[in-house]
Write a protein that holds these residues in place. Structure first.
Motif, PDB file in Angstrom:
ATOM      1  N   TYR A  29       0.840  -1.197   0.000  1.00 41.15           N
ATOM      2  CA  TYR A  29       0.000   0.000   0.000  1.00 41.15           C
ATOM      3  C   TYR A  29       0.879   1.253   0.000  1.00 41.15           C
ATOM      4  N   ASN A  30       1.882   1.274   0.873  1.00 36.56           N
ATOM      5  CA  ASN A  30       2.769   2.433   0.958  1.00 36.56           C
ATOM      6  C   ASN A  30       3.561   2.631  -0.331  1.00 36.56           C
ATOM      7  N   PHE A  31       4.017   1.535  -0.927  1.00 32.21           N
ATOM      8  CA  PHE A  31       4.733   1.618  -2.198  1.00 32.21           C
ATOM      9  C   PHE A  31       3.811   2.190  -3.278  1.00 32.21           C
ATOM     10  N   LEU A  32       2.589   1.673  -3.353  1.00 27.76           N
ATOM     11  CA  LEU A  32       1.629   2.139  -4.355  1.00 27.76           C
ATOM     12  C   LEU A  32       1.254   3.603  -4.134  1.00 27.76           C
ATOM     13  N   LEU A  33       1.126   3.992  -2.884  1.00 29.98           N
ATOM     14  CA  LEU A  33       0.826   5.385  -2.576  1.00 29.98           C
ATOM     15  C   LEU A  33       1.978   6.287  -3.040  1.00 29.98           C
ATOM     16  N   GLY A  34       3.201   5.819  -2.876  1.00 26.20           N
ATOM     17  CA  GLY A  34       4.369   6.559  -3.363  1.00 26.20           C
ATOM     18  C   GLY A  34       4.350   6.711  -4.877  1.00 26.20           C
ATOM     19  N   VAL A  35       3.955   5.643  -5.573  1.00 31.85           N
ATOM     20  CA  VAL A  35       3.837   5.713  -7.037  1.00 31.85           C
ATOM     21  C   VAL A  35       2.738   6.705  -7.414  1.00 31.85           C
TER      22      VAL A  35
END
Length: 137
Positions: A29-35
């Motif tokens: 989730y955090n990775f996707l939010l960063g993207v």
């Protein structure tokens, strides 16, 4: 240049990739939010995409498809590092997403093979680009 519809499609595709094994883990989730932030997509739009995926839009730019494939490689590595036991399922999933993006099967296969030789299975962007350039020319 990627337009808003393409950006939403890219992010939606990555969310689908993460949800392939049912749940999106916090690290994913955090990775996707960063993207999403990189793509200039608001948190509200990101949250909406989790429950309401948009239709896949094929990227015209070969280089943008390579960048997206690299994001998916990173996401797969996050999944596997944090609890995804079935490595072969992730590899097959990544391979199929790459084919759907119109990338050559030879390049995808080479990236997946070379992943094993890099720390944390993360293929450096320059190596990845070289692999696709060789196949594209």
């Amino acid at each position: 240049m990627v337009n808003r519809v393409e950006k939403l499609s890219l992010l939606s595709e990555m969310i689908a990739f993460a949800k392939y094994d049912k749940d999106i883990k916090n690290i994913e989730y955090n990775f996707l939010l960063g993207v999403a932030k990189q793509l200039d997509i608001s948190r509200e739009d990101f949250e909406y995409l989790i429950e309401h995926p948009v239709t896949y839009t094929h990227l015209k730019s070969h280089s943008e498809r390579i960048v997206q494939f690299h994001r998916l490689v990173l996401l797969m590595n996050i999944e596997q590092e944090y609890g995804e036991e079935n490595n072969s399922a992730g590899v097959i999933k990544l391979y199929n997403f790459g084919l759907r993006m119109g990338l050559s099967h030879e390049s995808i296969t080479k990236v997946l093979y070379l992943m094993e030789s890099f720390p944390n299975k993360i293929v450096p962007p320059d190596v990845l680009i070289d692999i696709f350039k060789t196949q594209y020319n």
